[in-house]
Design an enzyme around this catalytic site. Structure first.
Site, PDB file in Angstrom:
ATOM      1  N   GLU A   1      90.118  57.984   5.039  1.00  0.00           N
ATOM      2  CA  GLU A   1      90.798  56.698   5.157  1.00  0.00           C
ATOM      3  C   GLU A   1      92.303  56.877   5.195  1.00  0.00           C
ATOM      4  O   GLU A   1      93.014  56.137   5.893  1.00  0.00           O
ATOM      5  CB  GLU A   1      90.406  55.787   3.985  1.00  0.00           C
ATOM      6  CG  GLU A   1      90.871  54.343   4.108  1.00  0.00           C
ATOM      7  CD  GLU A   1      92.301  54.080   3.640  1.00  0.00           C
ATOM      8  OE1 GLU A   1      92.866  53.036   4.004  1.00  0.00           O
ATOM      9  OE2 GLU A   1      92.847  54.936   2.903  1.00  0.00           O
ATOM     10  N   GLU A   2      92.820  57.861   4.457  1.00  0.00           N
ATOM     11  CA  GLU A   2      94.268  58.055   4.355  1.00  0.00           C
ATOM     12  C   GLU A   2      94.863  58.735   5.581  1.00  0.00           C
ATOM     13  O   GLU A   2      96.081  58.856   5.678  1.00  0.00           O
ATOM     14  CB  GLU A   2      94.600  58.877   3.107  1.00  0.00           C
ATOM     15  CG  GLU A   2      94.216  58.232   1.778  1.00  0.00           C
ATOM     16  CD  GLU A   2      95.076  57.029   1.423  1.00  0.00           C
ATOM     17  OE1 GLU A   2      95.913  56.626   2.261  1.00  0.00           O
ATOM     18  OE2 GLU A   2      94.927  56.496   0.317  1.00  0.00           O
TER      19      GLU A   2
ATOM     20  N   ASP B   1      94.096  54.343  -6.094  1.00  0.00           N
ATOM     21  CA  ASP B   1      93.863  54.370  -4.647  1.00  0.00           C
ATOM     22  C   ASP B   1      93.088  55.627  -4.262  1.00  0.00           C
ATOM     23  O   ASP B   1      93.678  56.651  -3.943  1.00  0.00           O
ATOM     24  CB  ASP B   1      95.215  54.324  -3.926  1.00  0.00           C
ATOM     25  CG  ASP B   1      95.090  54.168  -2.427  1.00  0.00           C
ATOM     26  OD1 ASP B   1      93.990  53.837  -1.965  1.00  0.00           O
ATOM     27  OD2 ASP B   1      96.094  54.388  -1.720  1.00  0.00           O
TER      28      ASP B   1
END
Length: 406
Positions: free
Chosen positions: A193-194, A159
């Site tokens: 994104e996180e 990820d």
């Protein structure tokens, strides 16, 4: 064409010994001829192997080079720490790598020392298809380790640096095979994104549109049917401080918070047949100043993973807590369930419960979600991806790209 770990389409590897655990492995390719002049590793692309369309074959020595370079690229990406908001180093390295492969590269500034990396062929930034993933990771940084059983552990291995590496190698391979050219495919690798999605939100300023966008997240090599939305709010409770020996003189804010959270946790939220139930989690709680003081203040942060209309869920929460001694503050940014395109033969399909950058990229494009690794280990100290899944995901991305161009 069925993409599964049992398929003979993909490689069986002879891996290096444990002593070389941190080196880039040399991968043996043991397939032989199938009696019709084609190796068992030869393939066509779903939706693109008939009626005069393009259908390549590959040689074992070419595949060995691609496999080794994939693992090396993945290793380099993972060994550069990029816990948000510190993505500058990995972005700079990636830009240099792509430029060395003759891609045109643009750095799009999202914030100081935070850049999206946008790459394409030649001078044509407007392409039919976009492949994209993210280069930021969650804390803490965990060292990259290659294990002799073909497992790779470390932060970002699935990820989502596994997706980044596989997407790049898929594009490189299609370019080398003469199946794509200028104006066909661009690549976008974003920051944040996180956290707050600022990278993908900024990407809208590129002013580009695509027919199809292929997003990379760990899906266990399954093509996603959709994923849940998210709705967030904070709770505050106010009380009155007093000596804990005389609780009747104070008002305990902790009591109000705990009661509200208990009631919220018992709500049966609406859901959907595809995505299941909407679920609530209170991930952060705080309150009080000392054990011998009645708490004058308490708070909690709550997230709801949505499988139903966000306004319906928001109204339900507001109604449930109405009249209680708490205050709710809703986050402005939210999105509902995402239903994705999956019109590609040869893939297993599944819905996801997590969120992605997909709703942050505006446009009328088709939306596909696919990648190596499992979300069940992402964000954990046991994050990993297997070599075979990385290799297989390259083939999956190639098939998806070719489908979007057919």
């Amino acid at each position: 064409m069925k993409f599964s770990t049992a398929s003979p389409v993909f490689f069986i590897f002879s891996l290096v010994t444990a002593a070389a655990a941190n080196a880039v492995p040399v991968l043996a390719l043991p397939w032989g001829e199938d009696g019709e002049g084609k190796r068992k590793g030869d393939y066509g692309y779903g939706g693109c192997d008939g009626g005069g369309t393009r259908s390549p074959t590959r040689r074992a020595d070419d595949s060995a080079d691609i496999s080794a370079s994939l693992i090396e690229l993945h290793k380099n990406l993972c060994e550069i720490p990029s816990v948000a908001p510190n993505e500058l180093a990995v972005g700079d390295w990636l830009a240099t790598y792509l430029e060395s492969r003759s891609f045109t590269v643009e750095k799009q500034e999202v914030a100081r020392n935070r850049n999206n990396i946008f790459a394409y062929l030649g001078n044509e930034s407007q392409t039919r298809t976009l492949v994209t993933s993210h280069i930021d990771v969650v804390p803490p940084y965990i060292n990259y380790t290659y294990h002799s059983n073909g497992t790779i552990t470390g932060r970002g291995t699935n990820d989502a640096k596994g997706c980044v590496a596989a997407q790049i190698k898929a594009v490189e391979a299609l370019l080398a095979e003469g199946l794509i050219g200028e104006g066909d495919v661009a690549m976008l690798f974003v920051v944040a994104e996180e956290t707050d999605g600022a990278g993908m939100i900024k990407a809208n300023d590129l002013g580009l549109t695509w027919e199809s966008v292929i997003f990379g997240e760990p899906t266990e090599l399954k093509l996603s049917l959709g994923h849940k939305g998210v709705l967030r709010f904070n709770i505050q409770a106010f009380g009155k401080a007093a000596h804990s020996g005389y609780p009747q003189l104070g008002i305990n804010a902790n009591d109000h918070l705990v009661e509200a959270l208990y009631i919220l946790s018992k709500i049966q939220f609406p859901g959907s047949d595809l995505l299941g139930d909407s679920t609530l989690n209170y991930g952060v709680m705080g309150g009080g100043t000392a054990a011998n003081i009645i708490s004058p203040y308490a708070n909690a942060s709550v997230a709801i993973r949505l499988a139903a209309d966000p306004l319906l869920v928001k109204n339900l929460v507001n109604e449930i807590v109405r009249g209680r001694s708490i205050t709710l503050t809703w986050f402005e940014r939210f999105y509902g369930p995402q239903y994705l395109d999956h019109d590609v033969e040869g893939f297993e399909t599944e819905a996801q419960a997590y969120g992605t950058d997909i709703p942050n990229l505006k446009g009328n494009h088709k939306r596909y979600l696919y990648g190596p690794g499992s979300i069940f280990t992402a964000h954990s100290d046991a994050e990993f991806v297997t070599v075979t899944d990385l290799i297989e995901s390259v083939e999956g991305y190639k098939a998806l790209i070719m489908h979007t161009l057919s």
